[in-house]
Design a protein around this motif. Structure first.
Motif, mmCIF file in Angstrom:
data_model
loop_
_atom_site.group_PDB
_atom_site.id
_atom_site.type_symbol
_atom_site.label_atom_id
_atom_site.label_comp_id
_atom_site.label_asym_id
_atom_site.label_seq_id
_atom_site.Cartn_x
_atom_site.Cartn_y
_atom_site.Cartn_z
ATOM 1 N N LEU A 182 28.132 32.687 45.768
ATOM 2 C CA LEU A 182 28.350 33.946 45.045
ATOM 3 C C LEU A 182 27.404 35.054 45.517
ATOM 4 C CD1 LEU A 182 30.345 34.589 42.823
ATOM 5 C CD2 LEU A 182 28.610 33.971 41.137
ATOM 6 N N HIS A 183 26.138 34.686 45.836
ATOM 7 C CA HIS A 183 25.153 35.740 46.144
ATOM 8 C C HIS A 183 25.466 36.477 47.443
ATOM 9 C CE1 HIS A 183 23.404 32.376 48.521
ATOM 10 N NE2 HIS A 183 23.180 33.352 49.345
ATOM 11 N N SER A 184 26.340 35.882 48.286
ATOM 12 C CA SER A 184 26.655 36.552 49.562
ATOM 13 C C SER A 184 27.779 37.573 49.429
ATOM 14 C CB SER A 184 27.085 35.508 50.600
ATOM 15 O OG SER A 184 26.148 34.488 50.693
ATOM 16 N N ARG A 185 28.357 37.677 48.233
ATOM 17 C CA ARG A 185 29.502 38.582 48.057
ATOM 18 C C ARG A 185 29.062 40.047 47.928
ATOM 19 N NH1 ARG A 185 33.178 35.103 44.950
ATOM 20 N NH2 ARG A 185 33.151 33.202 46.207
ATOM 21 N N LYS A 186 29.962 40.935 48.358
ATOM 22 C CA LYS A 186 29.703 42.366 48.184
ATOM 23 C C LYS A 186 29.767 42.739 46.701
ATOM 24 C CE LYS A 186 32.720 43.813 51.122
ATOM 25 N NZ LYS A 186 33.677 44.302 51.999
ATOM 26 N N SER A 187 30.673 42.036 45.968
ATOM 27 C CA SER A 187 30.871 42.384 44.556
ATOM 28 C C SER A 187 31.047 41.103 43.751
ATOM 29 C CB SER A 187 32.120 43.253 44.431
ATOM 30 O OG SER A 187 32.564 43.271 43.090
ATOM 31 N N LEU A 188 30.543 41.109 42.524
ATOM 32 C CA LEU A 188 30.759 39.961 41.631
ATOM 33 C C LEU A 188 31.966 40.185 40.737
ATOM 34 C CD1 LEU A 188 27.207 38.918 40.333
ATOM 35 C CD2 LEU A 188 28.476 38.090 42.304
ATOM 36 N N THR A 189 32.547 41.386 40.804
ATOM 37 C CA THR A 189 33.631 41.717 39.868
ATOM 38 C C THR A 189 34.993 41.818 40.557
ATOM 39 O OG1 THR A 189 33.060 44.038 40.083
ATOM 40 C CG2 THR A 189 32.140 42.861 38.194
ATOM 41 N N THR A 190 35.020 41.516 41.855
ATOM 42 C CA THR A 190 36.293 41.457 42.579
ATOM 43 C C THR A 190 36.301 40.172 43.388
ATOM 44 O OG1 THR A 190 36.465 43.846 42.795
ATOM 45 C CG2 THR A 190 37.675 42.554 44.407
ATOM 46 N N ILE A 191 37.396 39.416 43.312
ATOM 47 C CA ILE A 191 37.514 38.242 44.180
ATOM 48 C C ILE A 191 38.317 38.683 45.402
ATOM 49 C CG2 ILE A 191 38.421 35.893 44.362
ATOM 50 C CD1 ILE A 191 37.348 35.328 41.679
ATOM 51 N N GLU A 192 37.573 38.936 46.501
ATOM 52 C CA GLU A 192 38.197 39.535 47.689
ATOM 53 C C GLU A 192 39.297 38.653 48.264
ATOM 54 O OE1 GLU A 192 38.154 42.421 49.009
ATOM 55 O OE2 GLU A 192 36.504 43.310 47.886
ATOM 56 N N SER A 193 39.130 37.321 48.169
ATOM 57 C CA SER A 193 40.162 36.433 48.732
ATOM 58 C C SER A 193 41.483 36.626 47.991
ATOM 59 C CB SER A 193 39.706 34.969 48.678
ATOM 60 O OG SER A 193 39.341 34.623 47.358
ATOM 61 N N THR A 194 41.419 36.853 46.687
ATOM 62 C CA THR A 194 42.648 37.129 45.923
ATOM 63 C C THR A 194 43.269 38.435 46.374
ATOM 64 O OG1 THR A 194 41.889 35.963 43.940
ATOM 65 C CG2 THR A 194 43.584 37.618 43.615
ATOM 66 N N VAL A 195 42.431 39.468 46.493
ATOM 67 C CA VAL A 195 42.946 40.798 46.873
ATOM 68 C C VAL A 195 43.642 40.713 48.231
ATOM 69 C CG1 VAL A 195 42.275 43.178 47.431
ATOM 70 C CG2 VAL A 195 41.174 41.985 45.521
ATOM 71 N N THR A 196 42.988 40.065 49.214
ATOM 72 C CA THR A 196 43.535 39.983 50.570
ATOM 73 C C THR A 196 44.832 39.179 50.594
ATOM 74 O OG1 THR A 196 41.265 39.953 51.358
ATOM 75 C CG2 THR A 196 42.955 39.313 52.939
ATOM 76 N N ALA A 197 44.808 37.994 49.963
ATOM 77 C CA ALA A 197 45.998 37.128 50.004
ATOM 78 C C ALA A 197 47.152 37.770 49.232
ATOM 79 C CB ALA A 197 45.668 35.750 49.441
ATOM 80 N N ALA A 198 46.839 38.460 48.124
ATOM 81 C CA ALA A 198 47.906 39.076 47.326
ATOM 82 C C ALA A 198 48.539 40.228 48.089
ATOM 83 C CB ALA A 198 47.354 39.566 45.991
ATOM 84 N N LYS A 199 47.722 41.025 48.758
ATOM 85 C CA LYS A 199 48.254 42.167 49.512
ATOM 86 C C LYS A 199 49.239 41.660 50.572
ATOM 87 C CE LYS A 199 46.653 46.355 51.827
ATOM 88 N NZ LYS A 199 47.728 46.243 52.787
ATOM 89 N N LYS A 200 48.811 40.592 51.278
ATOM 90 C CA LYS A 200 49.693 40.014 52.310
ATOM 91 C C LYS A 200 50.978 39.503 51.675
ATOM 92 C CE LYS A 200 46.574 38.019 55.654
ATOM 93 N NZ LYS A 200 45.926 36.776 55.916
ATOM 94 N N ALA A 201 50.840 38.840 50.523
ATOM 95 C CA ALA A 201 52.014 38.247 49.867
ATOM 96 C C ALA A 201 53.002 39.335 49.433
ATOM 97 C CB ALA A 201 51.578 37.409 48.663
ATOM 98 N N TYR A 202 52.479 40.435 48.838
ATOM 99 C CA TYR A 202 53.376 41.527 48.424
ATOM 100 C C TYR A 202 54.104 42.090 49.660
ATOM 101 C CZ TYR A 202 51.104 41.703 43.786
ATOM 102 O OH TYR A 202 50.639 41.406 42.525
ATOM 103 N N ASP A 203 53.372 42.250 50.782
ATOM 104 C CA ASP A 203 53.992 42.797 52.002
ATOM 105 C C ASP A 203 55.101 41.867 52.495
ATOM 106 O OD1 ASP A 203 52.339 44.921 51.933
ATOM 107 O OD2 ASP A 203 51.015 44.275 53.566
ATOM 108 N N ILE A 204 54.796 40.569 52.558
ATOM 109 C CA ILE A 204 55.775 39.607 53.094
ATOM 110 C C ILE A 204 57.010 39.554 52.198
ATOM 111 C CG2 ILE A 204 56.178 37.138 53.560
ATOM 112 C CD1 ILE A 204 53.151 37.000 54.350
ATOM 113 N N ALA A 205 56.779 39.519 50.885
ATOM 114 C CA ALA A 205 57.906 39.397 49.939
ATOM 115 C C ALA A 205 58.612 40.732 49.703
ATOM 116 C CB ALA A 205 57.410 38.835 48.611
#
Ligand code: COA
Length: 385
Positions: free
Chosen positions: A246-269
């Motif tokens: 956790l301490h290596s993250r830019k933010s504790l209030t955003t899960i970047e892996s979710t944001v990235t994977a979701a953006k890709k998923a919305y684009d593909i679908a």
């Protein structure tokens, strides 16, 4: 690449299941999904099973052949997939890729965990965090998510009352799910008066320790109508990684892996958050459910608490969040969770979700997280091809 369809699903009851073993659970789920697809064992080409840690929970490794053997499916190839609590989501993704590529036709994607046979599950669960920087310093998962909750409260003024709504919503929906671990409704007051686990998270902010299994039958979309009148189509399957600690993250209030994977998923679908009728999010703790509804784009960052408070995540709200009860009420047998989330969306899109049915649901989504977000797996499903 071929389009892929889901033609069978199943989930065992989740809970503290003293009368069922690890192998009983996965065999029960697997065979029911084969039956649900009107297939037989001879139709199966391959099996992928999500499991976080049969080694730590049961002293049992090499579970893949054990499962094929006890299901009577030898010599069908079986592989275990591990990504902590996202093991199920990744098993589904492996199965989808195997069918899409043309390597196999009929594939089982399943998940299983038997967590209640050891005295204390906490150290085993903590193995999904960074051992050197987190677990060995005494930081458990409730503590990691508590830090994220504190930070969200600090940055956005989110309150314990708002977080509690995630649990209240989960239990409300879970009370209509006969396969859920907890089928009792709870009030905000009960959440706020439950015992503190890691400040500000209380007992009723936490998902439980659970046993259970779930299974899904996949096949090429062009074959789906051979097996069922109600195939559900995979519109996107994506995955992203982030730092495990956790301490290596830019933010504790955003899960970047979710944001990235979701953006890709919305684009593909080729859909946007507005098109999603029902979503199963990874609410292992109430704060993670709140982060998910923001990171998936249903609500702006910092506005998830207000949305929960306003009832926008109820079954008849703006977006139906966790109609199954979510990890909080349906239960969270780690490796089974990603598959159970997908099974719920399939029942919703088939119109088979009984008293918790989201009216007219045609597009659904799942978000499955490993650890505090080191892994995220996102899937989008549709009733229409
Ligand atoms: N929600 C609601 N009730 C719960 C519960 C939960 N999360 N966890 C336990 N209970 C209930 C039990 O059913 C039991 O009820 P009973 O007395 O009526 O039988 C009672 O609370 C005590 O259960 P017990 O198992 O002794 O609780 P515990 O204090 O050992 O464990 C937690 C509670 C929160 C610590 C444990 O559930 C936990 O670790 N949850 C998080 C799991 C996790 O980290 N998963 C991975 C996420 S990344």
């Amino acid at each position: 690449m071929r389009d892929v369809a889901i033609v069978g699903v199943s989930q065992t009851k989740f809970g503290e299941l003293w009368d069922k073993s690890f192998r009983d659970l996965i065999v029960e789920a697997g065979l029911k999904s084969i039956q649900d697809a009107n297939m037989s064992g001879e139709d199966i080409d391959s099996i992928y099973v999500g499991n976080m840690s049969a080694g730590l929970f049961l002293d049992q490794e090499h579970i893949a052949p054990l499962i094929a053997d006890h299901a009577g499916l030898n010599p069908v190839p079986c592989a275990r997939v591990e990504a902590a609590c996202a093991s199920g989501g990744l098993a589904l993704r492996q199965g989808i890729m195997a069918v899409a590529s043309g390597y196999y036709d009929n594939v089982i994607a399943a998940g299983v965990e038997k967590m209640t046979d050891i005295v204390d599950a906490t150290p085993a669960i903590a193995a999904a965090s960074d051992q050197e920087w987190e677990a060995q310093q005494g930081i458990t998962f409730p503590a990691l998510y508590a830090m994220m909750a504190k930070r969200h409260m600090y940055e956005y003024g989110t309150t314990s009352e708002q977080l509690a709504q995630m649990a209240v919503n989960g239990h409300e929906n879970g009370s209509k799910n006969p396969l859920a671990q907890f089928q009792n409704k709870i009030t905000t007051d009960q959440v706020l008066r439950s015992g503190k686990v890691a400040d500000p998270l209380r007992l009723l902010d936490c998902s439980p320790v659970s046993d259970g299994a779930a299974s899904i039958m996949l096949c090429p979309a062009e074959d789906a109508k051979k097996y069922t009148d109600t195939p559900i189509y995979i519109k996107a399957s994506t995955q992203a990684s982030d730092t495990i600690a956790l301490h290596s993250r830019k933010s504790l209030t955003t899960i970047e892996s979710t944001v990235t994977a979701a953006k890709k998923a919305y684009d593909i679908a080729k859909v946007t958050p507005k098109d999603i009728d029902a979503v199963e999010v990874h609410d292992c703790f109430t704060i993670n459910g709140l982060l998910a509804i923001e990171d998936l784009g249903f609500f702006k960052k910092g506005e998830g608490g207000k949305a929960l408070e306003d009832g926008e995540t109820k079954i008849d709200g703006k977006i139906a969040v966790n109609p199954s009860g979510g990890l909080k009420a349906r239960g969270h047998p780690l490796g089974a969770t990603g598959i159970a989330q997908a099974a719920e969306i399939v029942w919703q899109l088939r119109g088979e979700a009984g008293k918790r049915q989201v009216d007219g649901a045609s597009i659904g989504m799942t978000q499955n997280i490993g650890g505090t977000g080191g892994t995220a797996a996102i899937h989008i499903f549709s009733r229409d091809q």
